[in-house]
Design a protein around this motif. Structure first.
Motif, mmCIF file in Angstrom:
data_model
loop_
_atom_site.group_PDB
_atom_site.id
_atom_site.type_symbol
_atom_site.label_atom_id
_atom_site.label_comp_id
_atom_site.label_asym_id
_atom_site.label_seq_id
_atom_site.Cartn_x
_atom_site.Cartn_y
_atom_site.Cartn_z
ATOM 1 N N ASP A 145 -7.987 20.868 -5.473
ATOM 2 C CA ASP A 145 -9.353 21.389 -5.777
ATOM 3 C C ASP A 145 -9.055 22.742 -6.337
ATOM 4 O O ASP A 145 -9.715 23.556 -5.962
ATOM 5 C CB ASP A 145 -10.437 21.304 -5.122
ATOM 6 N N TYR A 146 -7.815 22.793 -7.171
ATOM 7 C CA TYR A 146 -7.401 24.207 -7.742
ATOM 8 C C TYR A 146 -8.514 24.835 -8.632
ATOM 9 O O TYR A 146 -8.767 24.046 -9.475
ATOM 10 C CB TYR A 146 -6.076 24.174 -8.317
ATOM 11 N N ARG A 147 -9.083 26.152 -8.386
ATOM 12 C CA ARG A 147 -9.769 26.916 -9.441
ATOM 13 C C ARG A 147 -9.314 28.058 -9.923
ATOM 14 O O ARG A 147 -8.664 28.545 -9.058
ATOM 15 C CB ARG A 147 -11.279 26.725 -8.796
ATOM 16 N N ASP A 148 -9.666 28.497 -10.816
ATOM 17 C CA ASP A 148 -9.142 29.606 -11.324
ATOM 18 C C ASP A 148 -10.193 30.926 -10.856
ATOM 19 O O ASP A 148 -11.415 30.668 -11.240
ATOM 20 C CB ASP A 148 -9.373 29.837 -12.948
ATOM 21 N N VAL A 149 -9.628 31.905 -10.089
ATOM 22 C CA VAL A 149 -10.582 32.732 -9.740
ATOM 23 C C VAL A 149 -9.617 34.200 -10.073
ATOM 24 O O VAL A 149 -8.638 34.590 -9.630
ATOM 25 C CB VAL A 149 -10.240 32.886 -8.213
ATOM 26 N N GLU A 150 -10.315 34.883 -11.229
ATOM 27 C CA GLU A 150 -9.651 36.080 -11.818
ATOM 28 C C GLU A 150 -8.409 35.899 -12.115
ATOM 29 O O GLU A 150 -7.414 36.600 -11.959
ATOM 30 C CB GLU A 150 -9.931 37.345 -10.705
ATOM 31 N N GLY A 151 -8.001 34.701 -12.818
ATOM 32 C CA GLY A 151 -6.688 34.487 -13.363
ATOM 33 C C GLY A 151 -5.579 33.836 -12.230
ATOM 34 O O GLY A 151 -4.438 33.727 -12.731
ATOM 35 N N ILE A 152 -6.062 33.750 -11.024
ATOM 36 C CA ILE A 152 -5.049 33.102 -9.991
ATOM 37 C C ILE A 152 -5.917 31.774 -9.585
ATOM 38 O O ILE A 152 -7.057 31.795 -9.314
ATOM 39 C CB ILE A 152 -5.057 34.231 -8.803
ATOM 40 N N LYS A 153 -4.780 30.639 -9.420
ATOM 41 C CA LYS A 153 -5.247 29.411 -9.153
ATOM 42 C C LYS A 153 -5.222 29.514 -7.703
ATOM 43 O O LYS A 153 -4.155 29.491 -6.973
ATOM 44 C CB LYS A 153 -4.333 28.294 -9.731
ATOM 45 N N ILE A 154 -6.245 28.968 -7.223
ATOM 46 C CA ILE A 154 -6.372 28.961 -5.762
ATOM 47 C C ILE A 154 -6.999 27.652 -5.265
ATOM 48 O O ILE A 154 -7.924 27.172 -5.798
ATOM 49 C CB ILE A 154 -7.585 30.111 -5.252
ATOM 50 N N PRO A 155 -6.291 27.045 -4.353
ATOM 51 C CA PRO A 155 -6.945 25.555 -3.751
ATOM 52 C C PRO A 155 -8.177 25.781 -3.006
ATOM 53 O O PRO A 155 -8.163 26.314 -2.089
ATOM 54 C CB PRO A 155 -5.680 25.025 -2.968
ATOM 55 N N PHE A 156 -9.021 25.204 -3.376
ATOM 56 C CA PHE A 156 -10.384 25.207 -2.599
ATOM 57 C C PHE A 156 -10.416 24.004 -1.620
ATOM 58 O O PHE A 156 -11.550 24.039 -0.764
ATOM 59 C CB PHE A 156 -11.665 25.269 -3.649
ATOM 60 N N LYS A 157 -9.737 23.258 -1.373
ATOM 61 C CA LYS A 157 -9.607 22.108 -0.537
ATOM 62 C C LYS A 157 -8.359 22.117 0.025
ATOM 63 O O LYS A 157 -7.126 21.984 -0.570
ATOM 64 C CB LYS A 157 -10.113 20.935 -0.957
ATOM 65 N N THR A 158 -8.057 22.195 1.421
ATOM 66 C CA THR A 158 -6.810 21.992 2.178
ATOM 67 C C THR A 158 -6.899 21.010 3.540
ATOM 68 O O THR A 158 -7.865 21.297 4.299
ATOM 69 C CB THR A 158 -6.259 23.285 2.657
ATOM 70 N N VAL A 159 -6.092 20.052 3.454
ATOM 71 C CA VAL A 159 -6.291 19.164 4.468
ATOM 72 C C VAL A 159 -4.822 19.035 5.228
ATOM 73 O O VAL A 159 -3.864 19.091 4.815
ATOM 74 C CB VAL A 159 -6.515 17.752 3.930
ATOM 75 N N CYS A 160 -5.076 19.379 6.685
ATOM 76 C CA CYS A 160 -3.740 19.369 7.618
ATOM 77 C C CYS A 160 -3.993 17.929 8.223
ATOM 78 O O CYS A 160 -5.024 17.762 9.044
ATOM 79 C CB CYS A 160 -4.084 20.600 8.724
ATOM 80 N N GLU A 161 -2.488 17.367 8.459
ATOM 81 C CA GLU A 161 -2.445 16.238 9.033
ATOM 82 C C GLU A 161 -1.305 16.439 9.845
ATOM 83 O O GLU A 161 -0.406 16.923 9.836
ATOM 84 C CB GLU A 161 -2.183 15.004 8.206
ATOM 85 N N ALA A 162 -1.264 15.627 11.119
ATOM 86 C CA ALA A 162 -0.364 15.605 12.156
ATOM 87 C C ALA A 162 -0.116 14.162 12.572
ATOM 88 O O ALA A 162 -1.221 13.422 13.018
ATOM 89 C CB ALA A 162 -0.747 16.558 13.413
ATOM 90 N N ASN A 163 0.977 13.602 12.511
ATOM 91 C CA ASN A 163 1.211 12.014 12.814
ATOM 92 C C ASN A 163 0.309 11.210 12.244
ATOM 93 O O ASN A 163 -0.115 10.292 12.900
ATOM 94 C CB ASN A 163 1.116 12.135 14.422
ATOM 95 N N GLY A 164 0.129 11.587 10.690
ATOM 96 C CA GLY A 164 -0.992 10.545 10.213
ATOM 97 C C GLY A 164 -2.215 10.713 10.514
ATOM 98 O O GLY A 164 -3.256 9.978 9.922
ATOM 99 N N GLN A 165 -2.844 11.772 11.056
ATOM 100 C CA GLN A 165 -4.114 11.833 11.750
ATOM 101 C C GLN A 165 -4.409 13.249 11.199
ATOM 102 O O GLN A 165 -3.820 14.532 11.202
ATOM 103 C CB GLN A 165 -4.203 11.952 13.138
ATOM 104 N N MET A 166 -5.640 13.277 10.437
ATOM 105 C CA MET A 166 -6.289 14.374 9.969
ATOM 106 C C MET A 166 -6.786 15.423 11.142
ATOM 107 O O MET A 166 -7.498 14.843 12.116
ATOM 108 C CB MET A 166 -7.639 14.374 8.815
ATOM 109 N N ILE A 167 -6.421 16.469 11.142
ATOM 110 C CA ILE A 167 -6.764 17.476 12.123
ATOM 111 C C ILE A 167 -7.569 18.647 11.512
ATOM 112 O O ILE A 167 -8.568 19.058 12.449
ATOM 113 C CB ILE A 167 -5.751 17.940 12.991
ATOM 114 N N LEU A 168 -7.572 18.987 10.364
ATOM 115 C CA LEU A 168 -8.420 19.919 9.843
ATOM 116 C C LEU A 168 -8.452 19.924 8.404
ATOM 117 O O LEU A 168 -7.731 19.650 7.710
ATOM 118 C CB LEU A 168 -7.667 21.145 10.292
ATOM 119 N N THR A 169 -9.670 20.094 7.788
ATOM 120 C CA THR A 169 -10.150 20.264 6.667
ATOM 121 C C THR A 169 -10.536 21.419 6.411
ATOM 122 O O THR A 169 -11.629 21.997 7.131
ATOM 123 C CB THR A 169 -10.869 19.190 5.884
#
Length: 191
Positions: free
Chosen positions: A148-172
């Motif tokens: 979900d990259y969006r342009d913020v003042e000319g810089i592309k910033i991911p607005f969603k990040t998902v962290c997984e460990a051992n195939g299991q989502m631990i943090l969004t």
């Protein structure tokens, strides 16, 4: 600012960052807050949810571990990586879920190894794999997916990040608001 979904527990956050490596993270909830910060040399944290009233000061490895856990680096580690003592090697192209990515093996000067997968068309970072620096995860291998990259003042910033460990989502992490080059007083990074 935005919200964290930590295994079904959802809470708001605000984070502040200032080059070269100052950072502060705050979770305000129900009139209390959790905060941690790093001023480039030392770190601190305070957890009002545990009725802490005095910040715990972190120095040396503990401060760096907190900073690394929080991905404090404002500048991608690829900028001037050779001068910083790191190595980057193009492993080649890899297919992940039917899409092609450039796979870069990145070895930090401290020996830590990370793999970065960049979109073949946009060159945006999509996946980073590395061992967890969080003590609670005990070096577990993490897959961190950015989207979900969006342009913020000319810089592309991911607005969603998902962290997984051992195939299991631990943090969004979902960002609702981002600003670039907003003046920040250095005092907010102090305990």
């Amino acid at each position: 600012s935005g919200e964290y979904d930590y295994g079904g527990i959802v809470f708001p956050f605000n984070t502040y960052a200032k080059a070269p490596e100052q950072y502060k993270f705050v979770v305000p909830l129900g009139g209390k807050h959790y905060a941690q910060a790093f001023d480039g040399t030392k770190g601190w944290k305070i957890d009002a949810f545990k009725n802490e009233t005095v910040p715990t000061i972190l120095t040396g490895k503990a401060a760096l571990a907190m900073a690394n856990e929080s991905d404090v680096e404002l500048e991608t580690p690829f900028v001037d990586y050779r001068q910083k003592g790191h190595q980057a090697v193009l492993v080649g192209k890899d297919s992940v879920q039917g899409k092609w990515y450039f796979n870069i093996k990145f070895t930090r000067k401290n020996g830590g190894i990370e793999n970065y997968f960049f979109d073949e068309q946009t060159f945006a970072l999509v996946i980073k794999t590395s061992p967890a620096t969080n003590v609670e995860l005990g070096g577990t291998h993490l897959n961190i997916t950015s989207g979900d990259y969006r342009d913020v003042e000319g810089i592309k910033i991911p607005f969603k990040t998902v962290c997984e460990a051992n195939g299991q989502m631990i943090l969004t992490i979902t960002i609702s608001k981002a600003a670039v080059n907003t003046p920040i007083d250095d005092k907010i990074f102090q305990p």
